[in-house]
Design a protein around this motif. Structure first.
Motif, PDB file in Angstrom:
ATOM      1  N   UNK A   1       0.964  -0.678  -0.213  1.00 44.26           N
ATOM      2  CA  UNK A   1       0.001   0.270   0.390  1.00 44.26           C
ATOM      3  C   UNK A   1       0.815   1.340  -0.412  1.00 44.26           C
ATOM      4  N   UNK A   2       0.464   2.138  -0.842  1.00 42.76           N
ATOM      5  CA  UNK A   2       1.219   3.292  -0.784  1.00 42.76           C
ATOM      6  C   UNK A   2       0.399   4.785  -0.751  1.00 42.76           C
ATOM      7  N   UNK A   3       0.515   5.815  -0.142  1.00 44.59           N
ATOM      8  CA  UNK A   3      -0.157   7.469  -0.057  1.00 44.59           C
ATOM      9  C   UNK A   3       0.903   6.877  -1.495  1.00 44.59           C
ATOM     10  N   UNK A   4      -0.913   8.180  -2.234  1.00 44.65           N
ATOM     11  CA  UNK A   4      -0.373   9.268  -3.609  1.00 44.65           C
ATOM     12  C   UNK A   4      -0.108  10.516  -3.616  1.00 44.65           C
ATOM     13  N   UNK A   5      -1.041  11.358  -2.895  1.00 42.55           N
ATOM     14  CA  UNK A   5      -1.457  12.372  -2.735  1.00 42.55           C
ATOM     15  C   UNK A   5      -2.562  12.571  -2.042  1.00 42.55           C
ATOM     16  N   UNK A   6      -2.404  14.062  -1.747  1.00 40.80           N
ATOM     17  CA  UNK A   6      -3.098  14.808  -1.137  1.00 40.80           C
ATOM     18  C   UNK A   6      -3.427  16.655  -1.278  1.00 40.80           C
ATOM     19  N   UNK A   7      -5.055  16.386  -1.108  1.00 44.75           N
ATOM     20  CA  UNK A   7      -4.862  17.459  -1.154  1.00 44.75           C
ATOM     21  C   UNK A   7      -5.849  18.189   0.070  1.00 44.75           C
ATOM     22  N   UNK A   8      -5.734  19.418   0.963  1.00 44.21           N
ATOM     23  CA  UNK A   8      -5.988  20.030   1.878  1.00 44.21           C
ATOM     24  C   UNK A   8      -6.790  20.952   1.398  1.00 44.21           C
ATOM     25  N   UNK A   9      -8.079  21.509   1.504  1.00 45.28           N
ATOM     26  CA  UNK A   9      -9.119  22.066   0.880  1.00 45.28           C
ATOM     27  C   UNK A   9      -8.774  23.238   2.088  1.00 45.28           C
ATOM     28  N   UNK A  10      -9.376  23.111   3.651  1.00 47.13           N
ATOM     29  CA  UNK A  10      -9.250  23.768   5.203  1.00 47.13           C
ATOM     30  C   UNK A  10      -8.894  22.433   5.930  1.00 47.13           C
ATOM     31  N   UNK A  11      -7.699  22.768   6.474  1.00 49.56           N
ATOM     32  CA  UNK A  11      -8.170  21.637   7.787  1.00 49.56           C
ATOM     33  C   UNK A  11      -6.384  22.521   8.635  1.00 49.56           C
ATOM     34  N   UNK A  13      -4.273  24.675   9.742  1.00 46.78           N
ATOM     35  CA  UNK A  13      -3.563  26.396   9.522  1.00 46.78           C
ATOM     36  C   UNK A  13      -3.515  26.270   7.664  1.00 46.78           C
ATOM     37  N   UNK A  14      -3.555  24.447   7.832  1.00 47.14           N
ATOM     38  CA  UNK A  14      -3.071  24.697   6.122  1.00 47.14           C
ATOM     39  C   UNK A  14      -4.821  25.416   5.370  1.00 47.14           C
ATOM     40  N   UNK A  15      -4.511  25.565   4.174  1.00 47.54           N
ATOM     41  CA  UNK A  15      -5.696  25.942   3.520  1.00 47.54           C
ATOM     42  C   UNK A  15      -5.060  25.936   1.379  1.00 47.54           C
ATOM     43  N   UNK A  16      -5.599  24.972   1.009  1.00 44.61           N
ATOM     44  CA  UNK A  16      -5.519  25.016  -0.416  1.00 44.61           C
ATOM     45  C   UNK A  16      -3.901  24.282  -0.888  1.00 44.61           C
ATOM     46  N   UNK A  17      -3.705  23.299   0.462  1.00 49.03           N
ATOM     47  CA  UNK A  17      -2.131  23.362  -0.346  1.00 49.03           C
ATOM     48  C   UNK A  17      -2.508  21.248  -0.813  1.00 49.03           C
ATOM     49  N   UNK A  18      -1.494  21.291  -2.280  1.00 47.08           N
ATOM     50  CA  UNK A  18      -1.144  19.805  -2.156  1.00 47.08           C
ATOM     51  C   UNK A  18       0.192  19.101  -1.824  1.00 47.08           C
ATOM     52  N   UNK A  19       0.373  18.019  -1.475  1.00 52.26           N
ATOM     53  CA  UNK A  19       1.354  17.016  -1.393  1.00 52.26           C
ATOM     54  C   UNK A  19       1.689  15.545  -2.520  1.00 52.26           C
ATOM     55  N   UNK A  20       2.486  15.792  -3.147  1.00 55.53           N
ATOM     56  CA  UNK A  20       2.913  14.635  -3.436  1.00 55.53           C
ATOM     57  C   UNK A  20       3.619  13.362  -2.834  1.00 55.53           C
ATOM     58  N   UNK A  21       3.121  12.456  -2.791  1.00 59.42           N
ATOM     59  CA  UNK A  21       4.239  11.416  -1.590  1.00 59.42           C
ATOM     60  C   UNK A  21       4.700  10.106  -3.380  1.00 59.42           C
ATOM     61  N   UNK A  22       5.045  10.740  -4.074  1.00 63.12           N
ATOM     62  CA  UNK A  22       5.733   9.862  -5.066  1.00 63.12           C
ATOM     63  C   UNK A  22       7.271   9.352  -4.599  1.00 63.12           C
ATOM     64  N   UNK A  23       7.777  10.438  -4.228  1.00 59.69           N
ATOM     65  CA  UNK A  23       9.659   9.831  -3.816  1.00 59.69           C
ATOM     66  C   UNK A  23       9.387   9.177  -2.599  1.00 59.69           C
ATOM     67  N   UNK A  73     -12.174  20.178   6.048  1.00 56.66           N
ATOM     68  CA  UNK A  73     -11.438  18.465   5.017  1.00 56.66           C
ATOM     69  C   UNK A  73     -10.673  18.561   3.702  1.00 56.66           C
ATOM     70  N   UNK A  74     -11.041  17.266   2.892  1.00 54.04           N
ATOM     71  CA  UNK A  74      -9.472  17.612   1.896  1.00 54.04           C
ATOM     72  C   UNK A  74      -9.246  16.214   1.248  1.00 54.04           C
ATOM     73  N   UNK A  75      -8.788  15.621   0.658  1.00 52.67           N
ATOM     74  CA  UNK A  75      -9.067  14.084   0.024  1.00 52.67           C
ATOM     75  C   UNK A  75      -7.701  13.719   0.002  1.00 52.67           C
ATOM     76  N   UNK A  76      -7.467  12.054  -0.309  1.00 53.76           N
ATOM     77  CA  UNK A  76      -6.346  11.078   0.029  1.00 53.76           C
ATOM     78  C   UNK A  76      -6.546  10.223  -1.235  1.00 53.76           C
ATOM     79  N   UNK A  77      -4.961  10.392  -2.098  1.00 54.02           N
ATOM     80  CA  UNK A  77      -5.000   9.307  -3.516  1.00 54.02           C
ATOM     81  C   UNK A  77      -4.329   8.084  -2.932  1.00 54.02           C
ATOM     82  N   UNK A  78      -4.380   6.864  -3.041  1.00 55.27           N
ATOM     83  CA  UNK A  78      -4.119   6.164  -2.102  1.00 55.27           C
ATOM     84  C   UNK A  78      -4.036   4.540  -3.079  1.00 55.27           C
TER      85      UNK A  78
END
Length: 751
Positions: A1-11, A13-23, A73-78
């Motif tokens: 199982x691997x985390x691929x990416x996530x988008x934080x809409x609001x959570x 102190x974070x807003x509108x942030x995207x993170x990639x876990x490919x590396x 909230x936001x979303x998480x892809x795995x």
């Protein structure tokens, strides 16, 4: 199982942030406050959600509520099991019921499980956090406590105790039911109680069994009485009247049994027994008398107070001066004060002779002449000649000083002359001394002569007199009040005694064993007397009704068979029947308690059975727990050890030490050819050991797909050298597991 990416809409102190876990490893090195911990919490929240806020508690939902508002909230892809999934979660401000959760795969929405994380990982939230999340504050030092206990903690989510605590609690509960030694425990206590209840039951059953015999005895007596009556009837006169008289006599015989009991009571109390109202009056009088005696003792004037009062009457007050002497002394003190004031205005001595004063007159003429010369000198100095004016001025000043010196010399001589004593002062002083001596003589007679002076001593005397009089008045009043109260109380007690004597004397009853015992005995006899009186009345009425029904006025004469023996037998049988009836009544009172005893006994037996069952269940639980512990070791602990040893090569390179296990699975290391305790490892080295232990746990617990590992700055305690080794270790471990690494300082960056 691997985390691929996530988008934080609001959570948080974070807003509108995207993170990639490919590396892999994914390293995020940012300063404190950037949101690393927030990102880790977001990832967990995507899988497990956020708890509902309870009351005013500050939980994760409140902590990560968006600072600037907006959708929470936001979303998480795995990826998992060869598929790519996307979780969308948006949270309500307070409750899980308002949360929105969606799950997608291949662009299609899937039914979202109630707990996505548990459905994917097979772990609840707490176990997931203990396995996947590692930070610098996690409980990592437990490698020294044995792998068994550590694994129990992860599996059971227990902070302390584990198997030993659970086994100990079961054993404690089992001992509470039944001690291994001795007679302690609830089961033994309940057995003792059951034995006591069985004794009570047997006693009641014995009474009940005998009661049956007495019932049969009564039936036998009644049957024998009936047979005897029949025999009497057969043996009676041919005439039916004889039979009727015999029946009547039998009725009288039964009544005589009750009459005899009444006569026995009358023999004890020839004058009769008190009525119910009189017995109530006796009880009331006895109670009132006891209360009044208690009140008398409480209000008594003590011997100490009586002694003090007599002392005041016979000694203190008798030895005090009367009002006349006090008034005379007060007048003398007042006169003494006036004389002392008058003495202050009388001079103590007569002034010097008048001739000496006259010789000290001021030489006015000479002074006037000198002043005139001074004025002339001033005028000459200003208008004619300065030297001449100054000479005149000096002569005038010298004349003034000479005249003044002569005057004051004469005056001083007059003042220095000796003064004569004033006769008036001496006389007044003598009178004061005499008066003061009289006052002191009066005061000394009562012991009030001190250095404070006559006035102060007199005032002290008056004060003490007033205190003694006040004390006497109060004590005398208290004694009178006590005497009045005692007199009233004695009068009440006498009334009670009179009432008691009136009732007891009325029936010639003597108090025996105390009044209360006498009253109790009278109440018992009165109830017995009433019972037999009622019985006699009923039997007599029955006999009289029978006599009236058959108009039995006079017993006929004539030849008849001798029925005396049968009548005597019938009388004895009736007496015996009365005795049996009385015993049956007493025994029935005992047997009435039998159902409650049996019920209580059955209840205790049921509880005993339950306790024994509990004891047996606890024993089985201990047995199963021990088996589970053994199975756990066989199934998990040895595999964990093997996987840990798998990572030991990389761990030894990071630690710079060779890692070994002892027979109890405790971690030790080798240095200088000597096996050393892990207590010599630093906190950072502990963290590395714990990381490998977590990875070993993940390998064992997740046999199909291994989850990612999130490291939130776990190496804050490592120095530069060990940090470099730890970086190499993480990069090596990342070949087999996805690692997401957070830190806040470049010295701990692994990128």
């Amino acid at each position: 199982m691997k985390l691929l990416s996530c988008h934080i809409e609001n959570f948080g102190n974070m807003s509108g942030r995207d993170f990639d876990f490919g590396k892999n490893p994914t390293a995020l090195c940012e300063p404190n406050g950037y949101g690393k911990t927030t990102l880790a919490a977001f990832i967990k929240a995507m899988f497990y959600g956020l708890p509902t806020t309870r009351g005013k508690s500050f939980d994760e939902r409140q902590r990560y509520l968006p600072f600037g508002g907006g959708k929470f909230g936001g979303n998480l892809t795995f990826s998992a099991n060869g598929k790519i999934y996307r979780i969308e979660r948006f949270f309500d401000k307070k409750s899980q019921t308002g949360d929105e959760t969606k799950l997608y795969s291949g662009g299609k929405e899937l039914p979202a499980p109630e707990n996505i994380g548990k459905d994917i990982f097979g772990l609840d939230e707490a176990s997931f956090m203990r396995t996947v999340f590692i930070d610098s504050t996690a409980d990592m030092s437990g490698v020294t406590g044995g792998i068994s206990e550590k694994l129990n903690k992860f599996v059971d989510n227990a902070d302390e105790g584990g198997f030993d605590k659970a086994y100990g609690l079961l054993e404690k509960a089992q001992k509470a039911l039944k001690a291994q030694r001795g007679g302690g425990g609830k089961i033994n206590e309940r057995n003792d109680k059951i034995k006591a209840l069985e004794d009570k039951r047997r006693n009641a059953e014995n009474v009940n069994a005998k009661l049956g015999e007495k019932y049969r005895e009564r039936e036998r007596l009644e049957a024998e009485i009936a047979q005897t009556e029949k025999s009497l009837k057969a043996a009676a006169s041919l005439d039916g009247v004889y039979q009727q008289w015999e029946n009547y006599e039998r009725m009288l015989a039964r009544a005589s049994g009750a009459a005899e009991e009444i006569e026995k009571l009358k023999a004890k109390y020839p004058a009769g027994l008190p009525s119910e109202e009189e017995l109530s009056a006796l009880n009331a009088a006895a109670t009132r008398k006891a209360n009044e005696k208690s009140r008398l003792e409480a209000s008594a004037f003590t011997a100490e107070k009586e002694s003090r009062l007599k002392e005041l009457e016979n000694v203190k007050l008798k030895n005090l001066p009367d009002e006349s002497a006090i008034g005379d002394c007060r007048e003398k003190i007042s006169e003494l004060g006036a004389m002392r004031e008058r003495l202050k205005s009388v001079p103590t001595a007569v002034a010097p002779a008048a001739e000496a004063k006259k010789g000290a007159k001021l030489p006015v003429v000479i002074i006037a002449f000198a002043v005139a010369i001074i004025i002339i000198g001033v005028v000459l100095a200003v208008t004619v000649n300065l030297l001449t004016g100054i000479i005149a001025l000096v002569v005038g000043v010298c004349s003034v000083f000479a005249s003044g010196f002569a005057y004051f010399s004469t005056r001083l001589k007059a003042v220095a002359a000796p003064a004569e004593a004033n006769p008036e002062y001496l006389k007044l002083q003598s009178e004061i001394t005499i008066l003061e001596s009289n006052i002191k003589g009066f005061l000394s007679g009562y012991g009030y002569l001190t250095e404070s002076g006559a006035e102060a001593d007199f005032n002290n005397l008056i004060t003490d007199i007033n205190k003694l009089k006040l004390e006497y008045t109060l004590l005398d009043g208290e004694r009178k009040a006590s005497e009045e109260s005692a007199a009233h109380t004695r009068a009440v007690i006498e009334e009670c005694d009179a009432e008691t004597d009136r009732i007891l004397n009325k029936y010639s009853i003597r108090v025996d064993g105390g009044l209360a015992e006498t009253i109790k005995r009278l109440e018992n006899y009165s109830r017995e007397y009433a019972y037999y009186g009622k019985r006699l009345k009923e039997l007599s009425a029955e006999a009289q009704n029978y006599k009236a029904e058959y108009a039995l006025t006079e017993k006929p004469e004539g030849e008849r068979k001798d029925t005396g023996r049968l009548s005597e037998k019938l009388t004895l049988l009736n007496k015996e029947l009365t005795r049996v009836d009385r015993e049956i009544s007493d025994d029935e009172a005992v047997t009435e308690k039998l159902p409650s005893i049996v019920s209580e006994l059955e209840n205790e037996r049921t509880l005993l059975g339950e306790d024994k069952k509990k004891h047996e269940v606890l024993g089985k639980a201990k047995e199963f727990l021990q088996k589970a512990e053994n199975n756990l070791k066989e199934k998990y602990i040895l595999p964990v050890k093997e996987r840990f040893l798998h990572y030991s090569a990389a761990l030894e390179e990071a630690l710079g030490e060779k890692v070994v296990f002892d027979t109890d699975f405790n971690i030790k290391y080798e240095r200088g050819g000597e096996i050393r305790s892990d207590r010599h490892l630093s906190a950072g080295q502990y963290g590395l050991c714990a990381l490998c232990l977590r990875l070993a746990l993940v390998d064992v617990m997740f046999t199909e797909e291994r989850p990612f590992i999130i490291l939130d700055d776990p190496f804050v305690n490592l120095d530069a050298e060990h940090m470099s080794r730890a970086a190499k270790l993480l990069n090596e471990l990342a070949k087999n597991v996805q690692i997401i690494y957070f830190c806040c300082h470049e010295s701990r960056d692994i990128g």
